[in-house]
Enzyme design. Structure first.
Site, PDB file in Angstrom:
ATOM      1  N   HIS A   1      37.270  44.075  81.617  1.00  0.00           N
ATOM      2  CA  HIS A   1      37.735  45.523  81.854  1.00  0.00           C
ATOM      3  C   HIS A   1      36.790  46.556  80.998  1.00  0.00           C
ATOM      4  O   HIS A   1      36.682  46.550  79.735  1.00  0.00           O
ATOM      5  CB  HIS A   1      39.255  45.652  81.302  1.00  0.00           C
ATOM      6  CG  HIS A   1      40.172  44.637  82.237  1.00  0.00           C
ATOM      7  ND1 HIS A   1      40.707  43.446  81.605  1.00  0.00           N
ATOM      8  CD2 HIS A   1      40.452  44.651  83.492  1.00  0.00           C
ATOM      9  CE1 HIS A   1      41.229  42.707  82.236  1.00  0.00           C
ATOM     10  NE2 HIS A   1      41.319  43.481  83.601  1.00  0.00           N
TER      11      HIS A   1
ATOM     12  N   ASP B   1      38.026  37.316  79.702  1.00  0.00           N
ATOM     13  CA  ASP B   1      38.576  37.709  81.111  1.00  0.00           C
ATOM     14  C   ASP B   1      37.256  37.744  82.075  1.00  0.00           C
ATOM     15  O   ASP B   1      37.782  38.114  83.380  1.00  0.00           O
ATOM     16  CB  ASP B   1      39.687  38.636  81.092  1.00  0.00           C
ATOM     17  CG  ASP B   1      39.166  39.830  80.131  1.00  0.00           C
ATOM     18  OD1 ASP B   1      38.041  39.826  79.603  1.00  0.00           O
ATOM     19  OD2 ASP B   1      40.224  40.874  79.983  1.00  0.00           O
TER      20      ASP B   1
ATOM     21  N   HIS C   1      41.744  49.209  75.342  1.00  0.00           N
ATOM     22  CA  HIS C   1      42.367  50.248  76.194  1.00  0.00           C
ATOM     23  C   HIS C   1      42.948  51.231  75.682  1.00  0.00           C
ATOM     24  O   HIS C   1      43.384  52.417  76.068  1.00  0.00           O
ATOM     25  CB  HIS C   1      43.390  49.702  77.396  1.00  0.00           C
ATOM     26  CG  HIS C   1      42.439  48.902  78.060  1.00  0.00           C
ATOM     27  ND1 HIS C   1      41.465  49.070  78.970  1.00  0.00           N
ATOM     28  CD2 HIS C   1      42.772  47.352  78.231  1.00  0.00           C
ATOM     29  CE1 HIS C   1      41.222  48.093  79.540  1.00  0.00           C
ATOM     30  NE2 HIS C   1      41.881  46.925  79.424  1.00  0.00           N
TER      31      HIS C   1
HETATM   32  N1  Q9C Z   1      49.623  42.009  86.342  1.00  0.00           N
HETATM   33  C1  Q9C Z   1      42.782  43.410  78.408  1.00  0.00           C
HETATM   34  O1  Q9C Z   1      42.050  42.779  79.046  1.00  0.00           O
HETATM   35  N2  Q9C Z   1      46.615  45.337  84.352  1.00  0.00           N
HETATM   36  N3  Q9C Z   1      43.659  44.273  79.247  1.00  0.00           N
HETATM   37  C2  Q9C Z   1      47.118  43.756  84.733  1.00  0.00           C
HETATM   38  C3  Q9C Z   1      48.126  42.350  86.221  1.00  0.00           C
HETATM   39  C4  Q9C Z   1      46.349  45.682  82.975  1.00  0.00           C
HETATM   40  C5  Q9C Z   1      43.902  44.141  80.481  1.00  0.00           C
HETATM   41  C6  Q9C Z   1      48.013  43.988  85.804  1.00  0.00           C
HETATM   42  C7  Q9C Z   1      45.278  44.758  82.502  1.00  0.00           C
HETATM   43  C8  Q9C Z   1      44.971  45.039  81.127  1.00  0.00           C
HETATM   44  C9  Q9C Z   1      42.554  43.701  76.943  1.00  0.00           C
HETATM   45 ZN    ZN Z   2      40.309  42.480  79.650  1.00  0.00          ZN
END
Ligand code: Q9C
Ligand code: ZN
Length: 356
Positions: free
Chosen positions: A208, A295, A170
């Site tokens: 993501h 994920d 990201h």
């Molecule tokens: N509490 C990666 O998997 N928002 N990043 C999460 C939930 C951010 C994911 C909200 C998610 C980032 C590397």
């Molecule tokens: Zn992710």
């Protein structure tokens, strides 16, 4: 397979993040790397090695010097400013509507704020990656893990795995966010281009969209970015990751997004993976960087796809069947109970070993 790992990630130890403004337990925790390391060590078929330092230069080949400076200075600046929190998160971000109607040149000339809260928003995407006292050191070591994994493959390994933590995809050239500080995979891909002069493909299978990797190589034809992810209409990072984002200028056609339907299972996912692999196969080059996330797992607390451990074994097998050398770098994956087994299954698949 060789695995690059160091305990230096432990300095980045967030306890809470926010979900729609409310504090919730952090997902991107120290234990993630520990359960993966333990599962691979327990397998007996992996050789764990330490990374070596590669300095700032390969980071600056990808990231804005201002971002590197900010991340280095952020915690000391917060202390100096007497911000009595145990982590640093922004609550003001310079979003597109704020600058609407103003020229690109005018917007580019806006000065970086002085207050550390303003600087955190200036260099940030969201509130989900709290900066802790040891975050910068950990993020630097995650880059060194990635670059050491590149070294192994350039030295002749068919595939190697870098247990990067914090993750990276990201993070854009001038922006941290989404649990990421430096874009480990992009830095690795750039280092491979610099060392070999070849084209490089990045295959991103985190749930993501890797908005940062896409941004970094958007106008470049020498690095192909191919990503499978939950449709951004539903899931973070929301604003990028649609199928019509194909790159611009010399990069046109060198960006491919495959948004996946809600709860997509192994079969649906692997069918899309085959298309993605065909796209990579069409491109010259001998090395693929894999942004590997778990994920996509059916029990992941923040993903919304439905892959299984058997699906990961098959995914590793199909990616290796490309016949290219693989620099495999860890991104997300937050179901601690299965994370180690999922990594082990994927990597065993990539080595042509049974699921075990
Ligand atoms: N509490 C990666 O998997 N928002 N990043 C999460 C939930 C951010 C994911 C909200 C998610 C980032 C590397
Ligand atoms: Zn992710």
């Amino acid at each position: 397979m060789k695995v690059v790992h160091t305990d230096r990630h432990r300095g980045h130890d967030p306890q809470v993040e926010t979900y729609l403004g409310v504090p919730v337990p952090a997902c991107e925790v120290v234990q993630r790397a520990e359960v993966i390391r333990d599962a691979l060590a327990g397998d007996g078929g992996f050789e764990i090695t330490a990374p070596t330092e590669h300095g700032t230069e390969p980071i600056l080949a990808v990231h804005d010097a201002g971002l590197v400076r900010f991340l280095e200075e952020a915690w000391p600046a917060a202390v100096k400013q007497r911000i009595e929190r145990d982590f640093l998160v922004a609550d003001t971000y310079p979003t597109r509507g704020m600058f609407s109607g103003m020229s690109d040149a005018f917007v580019a000339a806006r000065p970086e704020p002085v207050a550390v809260g303003g600087r955190t928003g200036w260099w940030g995407l969201d509130s989900s990656n709290p900066i802790r006292p040891g975050s910068y050191d950990a993020a630097r070591w995650a880059v060194d893990v990635a670059l050491s994994t590149v070294d192994l493959v350039l030295a002749g390994e068919t595939a190697a795995y870098g247990l990067c933590r914090p993750p990276g995809h990201h993070a854009a050239a001038a922006m941290a966010g989404g649990y990421c500080f430096f874009n480990n995979a992009a830095i690795a891909a750039q280092a491979i281009v610099a060392a070999t002069g070849e084209r490089v493909a990045i295959l991103d299978v985190d749930v993501h969209h890797g908005n940062g990797t896409q941004q970094i190589f958007w106008r470049r034809g020498d690095v192909l970015y191919v990503s499978l992810h939950a449709d951004p209409k539903r899931l973070y990072p929301f604003y990028l990751g649609h199928a019509d984002e194909v790159g611009e200028g010399p990069g046109r056609g060198a960006n491919r997004n495959y948004p996946m339907p809600l709860r997509a299972d192994d079969e649906t996912y692997l069918a899309a993976l085959d298309s993605a692999l065909e796209r990579i196969d069409d491109e010259p080059g001998s090395i693929v960087v894999v942004s590997l996330g778990f994920d996509t797992f059916h029990l992941d607390p923040i993903g919304d796809l439905a892959l299984t451990t058997a699906g990961y074994h098959e995914m590793g097998r199909r990616v290796a069947a490309l016949g290219r050398r693989l620099v495999i770098l860890q991104e997300g994956g937050y179901h601690l109970g299965a994370l180690g087994e999922n990594a082990r299954a994927w990597l065993r698949g990539a080595e042509g070993r049974s699921a075990g």
